[in-house]
Motif scaffolding. Sequence first.
Motif, short mmCIF file in Angstrom:
data_model
loop_
_atom_site.label_atom_id
_atom_site.label_comp_id
_atom_site.label_asym_id
_atom_site.label_seq_id
_atom_site.Cartn_x
_atom_site.Cartn_y
_atom_site.Cartn_z
N ALA A 1 11.88 -6.38 0.45
CA ALA A 1 11.84 -5.76 -0.97
C ALA A 1 11.78 -6.83 -1.98
N ALA A 2 10.87 -7.60 -1.75
CA ALA A 2 9.89 -8.22 -2.56
C ALA A 2 8.73 -7.88 -3.09
N ILE A 3 8.64 -8.36 -4.22
CA ILE A 3 7.75 -7.83 -5.21
C ILE A 3 6.08 -7.37 -4.60
N ASP A 4 6.25 -9.29 -3.78
CA ASP A 4 4.26 -8.50 -2.54
C ASP A 4 4.66 -7.92 -1.35
N ASP A 5 6.38 -7.26 -0.97
CA ASP A 5 6.67 -6.53 -0.29
C ASP A 5 6.05 -5.32 -0.53
N PHE A 6 5.72 -4.87 -1.49
CA PHE A 6 5.58 -3.11 -2.55
C PHE A 6 4.42 -3.26 -1.99
N VAL A 7 3.39 -4.63 -2.55
CA VAL A 7 2.42 -5.20 -3.08
C VAL A 7 1.63 -4.46 -1.53
N ALA A 8 1.84 -5.20 -0.71
CA ALA A 8 1.90 -4.92 0.83
C ALA A 8 1.94 -3.64 1.36
N THR A 9 3.07 -3.10 0.61
CA THR A 9 3.23 -1.43 1.46
C THR A 9 1.37 -0.90 0.59
N VAL B 1 9.36 3.63 -4.85
CA VAL B 1 8.31 3.02 -4.46
C VAL B 1 7.33 4.77 -3.18
N SER B 2 8.13 5.24 -3.00
CA SER B 2 7.56 5.75 -1.03
C SER B 2 7.86 6.69 -1.77
N GLN B 3 8.16 7.22 -3.30
CA GLN B 3 8.02 8.31 -3.83
C GLN B 3 6.58 8.81 -4.62
N PHE B 4 6.37 7.22 -5.13
CA PHE B 4 5.39 7.14 -5.73
C PHE B 4 3.53 7.49 -4.97
N PHE B 5 4.01 6.75 -3.23
CA PHE B 5 2.79 6.65 -2.91
C PHE B 5 2.95 8.24 -2.14
N GLY B 6 4.03 8.84 -1.98
CA GLY B 6 3.99 10.07 -1.25
C GLY B 6 4.47 10.07 -0.03
N ILE B 7 5.33 9.02 0.63
CA ILE B 7 5.42 9.22 2.01
C ILE B 7 6.92 8.90 2.13
N GLU B 8 7.85 10.01 1.37
CA GLU B 8 8.62 10.08 1.64
C GLU B 8 8.89 10.57 3.17
N ASP B 9 7.91 10.93 3.72
CA ASP B 9 8.54 11.82 4.73
C ASP B 9 8.73 10.18 6.23
N ILE B 10 7.87 8.43 6.08
CA ILE B 10 8.25 8.29 6.52
C ILE B 10 9.51 7.24 6.33
N PRO B 11 10.27 7.15 7.18
CA PRO B 11 11.63 6.51 7.22
C PRO B 11 11.92 5.49 6.58
N LEU B 12 13.10 5.49 5.15
CA LEU B 12 13.46 4.25 4.74
C LEU B 12 15.08 4.03 5.41
N THR B 13 15.09 2.85 5.77
CA THR B 13 15.84 2.57 6.55
C THR B 13 16.39 0.48 5.83
N LEU B 14 17.88 0.85 5.75
CA LEU B 14 18.58 -0.44 5.45
C LEU B 14 18.75 -1.15 7.15
N SER B 15 18.28 -2.28 6.66
CA SER B 15 19.18 -3.02 8.20
C SER B 15 21.17 -3.49 8.26
#
Length: 322
Positions: A16-24, A57-71
Amino acid sequence: MGNNTKKTPVIFNHSAAIDDFVATAVLLTMPNIDLQGIVVTNADCIATPAMDTSWRVSQFFGIEDIPLTLSNARGWNAFPWEYRADCINMGTIDILKPYSKNDSWPPYPSGEAMMTDLLVKAIDKKDPVTILCTGPVTTITNLVSNDPTLLEGIHEIIWMGGAVDVPGNLDPDTVPAAIANKHAEWNAFWDPFAVSIMFRLFEKVRVFPLDITDQAKITDEFRAQLKAQSEYPFSAFVYQAYELVKDQPFYEMWNTCATVFLSGRTDIYAEPETTPLDIVLWDFEQGWIKRTDNPVLHPQLVYQNFSNSDNFYSYVLEQLKR
């Protein structure tokens, strides 16, 4: 690319660094990729705001259906708080303001449970997944150490981490000088023991160390080109993200550099060096990744250079025109 072309199944493990969201953003533009799940490791971030920002970010990209989880992975050496706070700032950029946090959290969905489920399905289908890891590898090594049968579900690992022939990035201004060796990179330093396990369990991990990411700076020219195409939502998102670090000359496109490899544009990268690697586990040089001739260690694929860095920037800019 034809519609019948098989897509590469990918699990994205980041911190969840800034460049991780760019990579997404860049990953989502690739027609050859099937992003099946996202796992956030509480490393270069702070868990609660990291998950809140990730959900926006998931909402912005419309990917709420892709599981978003915490390790539930825990590290050895904590990232500096000022780095970790970037996930808070990321959640405040203008383009994300219309989106809200997930009111059902916490508790957060388990990254380990999600990854186990996807790997078991991959084994059953005989279609192993690629893991893109742009943070520490602890989540992965914990999982396969606890259940080695899951190894069969992993096709390969793409990892941004380490430094081989260039200095590391431990800064004596942000960590005590007594531990700020000149060789360690943060994703390795956070948990060097997990890196050691990876080098012993996996063969031909595609490693993107600081050697190559140092060639992927956020240049003024690149920033200006992003701004010029900010009528595209993806470009506006990335421009606003990188504006948060415009006064940090050390900031690089670390994670985006590794992510672009998944596009299939192998012409962007010079041929990797195939060599076994090991990591220093104790004392002042903890986290230093070195070549080794230790016969118990597998050869890895180390990407140290672009074949043409202009092609890297051009590819990212073109993909973000959407």
